[in-house]
Design an enzyme around this catalytic site. Structure first.
Site, PDB file in Angstrom:
ATOM      1  N   GLY A 166     -11.519  11.997  -3.158  1.00 16.57           N
ATOM      2  CA  GLY A 166     -12.325  11.183  -2.248  1.00 16.57           C
ATOM      3  C   GLY A 166     -13.312  10.346  -3.018  1.00 16.57           C
TER       4      GLY A 166
ATOM      5  N   GLY B  88      -9.988  18.752   5.039  1.00 15.29           N
ATOM      6  CA  GLY B  88      -8.964  19.000   6.050  1.00 15.29           C
ATOM      7  C   GLY B  88      -9.298  18.254   7.318  1.00 15.29           C
TER       8      GLY B  88
ATOM      9  CE1 TYR C 207      -1.017   8.759  -5.139  1.00 13.42           C
ATOM     10  CE2 TYR C 207      -2.297   9.762  -3.378  1.00 13.42           C
ATOM     11  CZ  TYR C 207      -2.151   8.790  -4.343  1.00 13.42           C
ATOM     12  OH  TYR C 207      -3.131   7.850  -4.501  1.00 13.42           O
TER      13      TYR C 207
HETATM   14  P1  AMP Z   1       3.325   1.874  -0.448  1.00  9.14           P
HETATM   15  O1  AMP Z   1       4.741   2.347  -0.357  1.00  9.14           O
HETATM   16  O2  AMP Z   1       3.142   0.483  -0.861  1.00  9.14           O
HETATM   17  O3  AMP Z   1       2.586   2.144   0.864  1.00  9.14           O
HETATM   18  O4  AMP Z   1       2.564   2.727  -1.538  1.00  9.14           O
HETATM   19  C1  AMP Z   1       3.083   3.882  -2.074  1.00  9.14           C
HETATM   20  C2  AMP Z   1       2.215   4.269  -3.231  1.00  9.14           C
HETATM   21  O5  AMP Z   1       0.937   4.705  -2.758  1.00  9.14           O
HETATM   22  C3  AMP Z   1       2.828   5.411  -3.994  1.00  9.14           C
HETATM   23  O6  AMP Z   1       3.080   4.917  -5.276  1.00  9.14           O
HETATM   24  C4  AMP Z   1       1.787   6.481  -4.076  1.00  9.14           C
HETATM   25  O7  AMP Z   1       1.435   6.707  -5.416  1.00  9.14           O
HETATM   26  C5  AMP Z   1       0.593   5.947  -3.326  1.00  9.14           C
HETATM   27  N1  AMP Z   1       0.236   6.852  -2.211  1.00  9.14           N
HETATM   28  C6  AMP Z   1       1.042   7.645  -1.491  1.00  9.14           C
HETATM   29  N2  AMP Z   1       0.342   8.316  -0.541  1.00  9.14           N
HETATM   30  C7  AMP Z   1      -0.931   7.941  -0.665  1.00  9.14           C
HETATM   31  C8  AMP Z   1      -2.147   8.292   0.010  1.00  9.14           C
HETATM   32  N3  AMP Z   1      -2.158   9.174   1.001  1.00  9.14           N
HETATM   33  N4  AMP Z   1      -3.287   7.699  -0.393  1.00  9.14           N
HETATM   34  C9  AMP Z   1      -3.280   6.794  -1.402  1.00  9.14           C
HETATM   35  N5  AMP Z   1      -2.170   6.425  -2.076  1.00  9.14           N
HETATM   36  C10 AMP Z   1      -1.006   6.984  -1.727  1.00  9.14           C
END
Ligand code: AMP
Length: 460
Positions: free
Chosen positions: A34, A109, A254
């Site tokens: 965060g 959460g 992730y």
């Molecule tokens: P996109 O498909 O353009 O929405 O972005 C996917 C990318 O965002 C992936 O490479 C992940 O590393 C990153 N990602 C996935 N989930 C999250 C999340 N909850 N918050 C921030 N970044 C994320």
């Protein structure tokens, strides 16, 4: 269903003269959970001292601020909210003066029935300062007639549904509590203090312990309330057992730091295993395996090792990007992604490559990356995703967009491939992911991938 979602990290320490400084370091280690606000509450005597602010841990706390947080115990919080409601009243830990003393609470959460509980409490005259679900819990604790914090906490937690990993500090004890599903991680550690005694620490992730030199003792169990006070450590369990735990698989995909051990499994090893399995499930005849840094790196290492194809850092990440940057006067194509990720022609020119990323959500990032990799001279670009297609939002504390924005929820595999501009596209299967996190399909929540939400969902 519209919901606000928060990604957060919590930390707590008991019985250490440097409690607030170690909390500051602990929060530094879990900053990835965060980035919008940070706060620490310390305890000296029977009094709480509070410092909170908007921004990163390093910006919110100064030497001066930390000296204003005296005492032998503290809790801390980092928060990221996606509602745009990032005002200071929502920054945690939240604090209140209750019937029998001060209480501070830090929460990771999402409580799914928070809105119904909030309306109930408002009906009884409760006045809310902010918009987050943690404040609902604080009001419930405050209203419990017993006055004993443990009883109040246990009684309130029985009424809430959803995800909570909590650090709670009273004037007498540090509490750690985890919901019966165990959605979010929470670990217990210990370290020696300068007078040779034992200090107890709790944190969202073990990487916080590594930084301060604490030893991991164990996880706080799903449904457990652990606390430590002048008499030592204690633990009880809420008598509310779900059929199965629902630990968040996305922590491994992730969210968590790769150097943490989450739910008893090294995140790095889980991601690398996911990459190996992905290579077996979705092979490709290429010259190079290239990760999307940083989150795709462990999976790409696994993919390269399994397929025996060279691994190269074909895309370089700039780590020094602030919240905002001044845009150039003249438009530069793909500026937004290029400022962060730069594909190198020296590595990619004339090569057929697999690009590995941890997950695909909207597809917009992958689309830009693939276009840049092609501009850098790659002759074929195959996208491999070390997670299954993201099909639904998370209601338990991860910021995943609504279904309408999730490309896999609205498009076929070939449509997604076409949108991102890849020569081929392959996702990891759900069973592959379960194998990587060693869950055999049990004990984890994969609702964002399979739509099986473990709790009832409520209108918000
Ligand atoms: P996109 O498909 O353009 O929405 O972005 C996917 C990318 O965002 C992936 O490479 C992940 O590393 C990153 N990602 C996935 N989930 C999250 C999340 N909850 N918050 C921030 N970044 C994320």
């Amino acid at each position: 269903m519209k919901s606000w979602r928060e990604e957060c990290g919590v930390f707590g320490i008991w019985n250490h003269p440097d409690a607030s400084r170690l909390s500051y370091l602990g929060l530094y280690a879990i900053q990835h959970r965060g980035q919008e606000s940070a706060g620490i509450v310390s305890l000296r005597g029977e009094q709480h001292h509070v410092h909170k602010g908007l921004g990163l841990v390093g910006d919110v706390f100064s030497e001066e601020a930390l000296t204003q947080l005296p005492g032998h115990a503290a809790i801390g919080h980092v928060r990221y909210s996606t509602t745009g409601l990032n005002f200071l009243n929502n920054a945690q830990p939240l604090t209140a003066q209750l019937l029998n003393g001060p209480v501070a609470i830090a929460h990771n959460g999402n409580i799914v029935n928070a809105e119904a509980l909030r309306q109930d409490l408002k009906g009884q005259g409760a006045i809310f300062q902010g918009t987050n679900d943690t404040e609902v819990l604080l009001h419930m604790i405050a209203r419990n007639p017993s006055g004993d914090l443990l009883e109040c906490l246990a009684a309130s937690l029985k009424k809430v549904e959803g995800a909570y990993s909590l650090a709670v500090l009273s004037h007498r004890a540090l509490f750690a509590a985890r919901d019966p599903y165990g959605f979010r991680p929470l670990v217990l550690g210990e370290m020696s203090n300068p007078s040779g005694g034992t200090s107890y620490v709790i944190a969202s992730e073990t990487c916080a312990f590594d930084l301060i030199g604490a030893r991991l003792k164990r996880e706080i169990e799903p449904g457990e309330i652990f606390w430590v006070d002048e008499h030592g450590e204690h633990s009880i369990f809420l008598d509310k057992k779900p059929v199965s735990t629902a630990k968040c698989v996305f922590e491994h995909v992730y969210f968590a730091r790769p150097d943490s051990v989450v739910f008893g499994r090294s995140v790095y090893e889980a991601r690398q295993a996911a990459g190996r399995i992905l290579a077996r499930e979705k092979p490709a005849d290429v010259d190079l395996i290239v990760p999307v840094p940083d989150s795709g790196v462990p999976a790409a290492i696994g993919y390269a090792a399994e397929s025996r194809i060279p691994f190269e850092l074909g895309i370089i990440r700039n780590h020094y990007i602030g919240r905002t940057f001044i845009q150039p006067h003249q438009s530069i194509r793909d500026f937004g992604v290029k400022i962060k990720l730069n594909p190198q022609a020296a590595i990619l020119k004339g090569k057929r490559v697999v690009v590995v990323d941890d997950s695909l959500v909207r597809g917009t990032t992958s689309r830009k990356i693939i276009s840049l990799v092609r501009q850098a001279g790659a002759t074929e670009v195959h996208l491999r995703v070390a997670a299954p297609p993201t099909m639904g939002p998370c209601y338990y504390g991860v910021d995943t967009p609504e279904k309408s924005e999730l490309i896999a929820a609205t498009h076929s595999l070939d449509q997604i491939r076409e949108f991102v501009g890849a020569d081929s596209l392959g996702y990891l299967s759900l069973t592959g992911l379960q194998e990587a996190v060693k869950s055999e399909g049990r004990g984890y929540c994969s609702a964002c991938f399979d739509g099986k939400y473990p709790t009832p969902l409520y209108e918000r």
